[in-house]
Design a protein around this motif. Structure first.
Motif, short mmCIF file in Angstrom:
data_model
loop_
_atom_site.label_atom_id
_atom_site.label_comp_id
_atom_site.label_asym_id
_atom_site.label_seq_id
_atom_site.Cartn_x
_atom_site.Cartn_y
_atom_site.Cartn_z
N PHE A 1 -22.41 50.51 15.12
CA PHE A 1 -22.91 50.76 13.77
C PHE A 1 -22.91 52.28 13.58
CE2 PHE A 1 -24.74 46.48 13.12
CZ PHE A 1 -24.66 46.01 14.42
N ASP B 1 -23.34 55.79 11.29
CA ASP B 1 -23.86 56.45 10.09
C ASP B 1 -22.78 57.32 9.47
OD1 ASP B 1 -26.42 55.47 10.56
OD2 ASP B 1 -27.03 57.27 11.66
N SER C 1 -30.24 52.91 20.25
CA SER C 1 -30.28 53.69 19.03
C SER C 1 -30.95 55.01 19.37
CB SER C 1 -31.07 52.87 17.98
OG SER C 1 -31.08 53.51 16.73
N HIS D 1 -26.05 52.14 17.91
CA HIS D 1 -26.22 52.82 16.62
C HIS D 1 -25.92 54.29 16.86
CE1 HIS D 1 -29.36 49.77 14.86
NE2 HIS D 1 -28.21 49.20 15.16
N TRP E 1 -29.25 44.30 14.13
CA TRP E 1 -27.89 43.74 14.21
C TRP E 1 -27.95 42.47 13.37
CZ3 TRP E 1 -24.49 43.88 19.19
CH2 TRP E 1 -23.22 43.36 18.91
N GLU F 1 -18.98 47.23 13.58
CA GLU F 1 -19.77 46.20 12.89
C GLU F 1 -20.15 46.62 11.48
OE1 GLU F 1 -21.22 43.10 13.53
OE2 GLU F 1 -19.90 42.96 15.26
N GLU F 2 -20.38 47.94 11.32
CA GLU F 2 -20.93 48.38 10.04
C GLU F 2 -20.82 49.90 9.91
OE1 GLU F 2 -24.85 46.56 9.07
OE2 GLU F 2 -25.61 48.61 9.09
N ARG G 1 -22.69 52.83 7.47
CA ARG G 1 -23.83 52.81 6.55
C ARG G 1 -24.33 54.20 6.21
NH1 ARG G 1 -27.08 50.45 10.73
NH2 ARG G 1 -27.68 52.04 12.23
#
Ligand code: SF4
Length: 270
Positions: free
Chosen positions: A129, A131, A79, A107, A25, A178-179, A181
């Motif tokens: 987060f 994918d 995760s 995650h 993070w 947050e993200e 990716r």
């Protein structure tokens, strides 16, 4: 909403843990738990040893592990594998972490939007987060990236792209994204055109939520694939060049490598 009770849920199918991470993070210190099990079989998976099997671990042990890192961390990340596959356990564990006064990070591969929404509704998650393994408008590529030809993968590629899209929408709606990716390895989303297609397919979410898209350096040596294992990771320079054509989409793009961590890229810096 009623407080979560979990009388019949006291164990989690556990994979591994990291007592202190500043990478998982960005900007925060976290304890990371990797939960066992995943509905995908990505050929480049770096956590392949925990995709199946059973290792039930009592929540009291998880709490002990959190307590032993507590002085140094402000967040707990779940995760995997895929942490949202264990719905009851993840709801209870996130509740436990919030009771301890720490923030929760997830995650996820985006396959369980219903579980994510439940966590969000209960205010049990602070950072998500997600994918994005291929362009969201290209189920065929997505299927290839998640190993959909393998018998143990029962979810269809076009269901996957819909679920990932839904997960992103939920995280945006609750303000916890947050993200987004993509992990890039040789022969796996390693062309500028593929990265650009991914960025185009998620650009509206990035624009609304003002979160970054991150191109991550995958490590072939950590995968279980006999051929991939022998290859070198894509260099930082390759990842920068791979990502550069996507800059004209106008969203925030980072490259994350072992040697330099996360770097925001711009036309000036490349
Ligand atoms: S989603 Fe993640 S944990 Fe699951 S198989 Fe793919 S890379 Fe591995």
């Amino acid at each position: 909403m009623d407080p979560l009770t979990c009388n019949d849920c006291t164990t989690v199918n556990f994979g591994d843990s990291i007592p202190l991470s500043t990478l998982d993070w960005p900007g925060r210190a976290s304890v990371v738990f990797f939960l066992r099990g995943c509905p995908y079989r990505c050929p480049y998976c770096q956590n392949y040893s925990i995709l199946s099997g059973s290792d039930p671990v009592d929540f009291s042990r998880i709490e002990q592990l959190i307590e032993s890192s507590r002085l140094f961390v402000s967040t707990v990340i779940f995760s995997g594998g895929e942490p949202l596959q264990q719905k009851d356990a993840i709801l209870a564990l996130c509740s436990l972490v919030k009771d301890l006064g720490l923030d929760v990070g997830i995650h996820t591969n985006g396959a369980y939007p219903d579980v994510l929404e439940e966590l969000c509704k209960r205010k049990l998650v602070d950072g998500v987060f997600i994918d994005v393994k291929a362009p969201l408008n290209d189920p065929e590529s997505y299927g290839r990236m998640i190993g959909s030809e393998k018998p143990s993968v029962t979810i269809l590629p076009d269901e996957v792209t819909e679920k990932v899209r839904e997960s992103i929408e939920i995280a945006v709606k609750y303000g916890v994204l947050e993200e987004l990716r993509t992990t890039v390895l040789p022969q796996h989303m390693d062309s500028p055109e593929e990265i650009r297609s991914i960025v185009y397919s998620i650009a509206p979410f990035l624009e609304i939520s003002k979160v970054p898209y991150v191109v991550q350096q995958g490590l072939p040596g950590n995968t279980g694939d006999r051929i991939l294992k022998e290859l070198s990771p894509l260099s930082r320079e390759s990842l920068l060049m791979l990502s550069k054509p996507s800059l004209d989409v106008g969203v925030e793009i980072y490259v994350r490598t072992r040697e330099k961590g996360s770097e925001r890229i711009s036309f000036e810096t490349i």
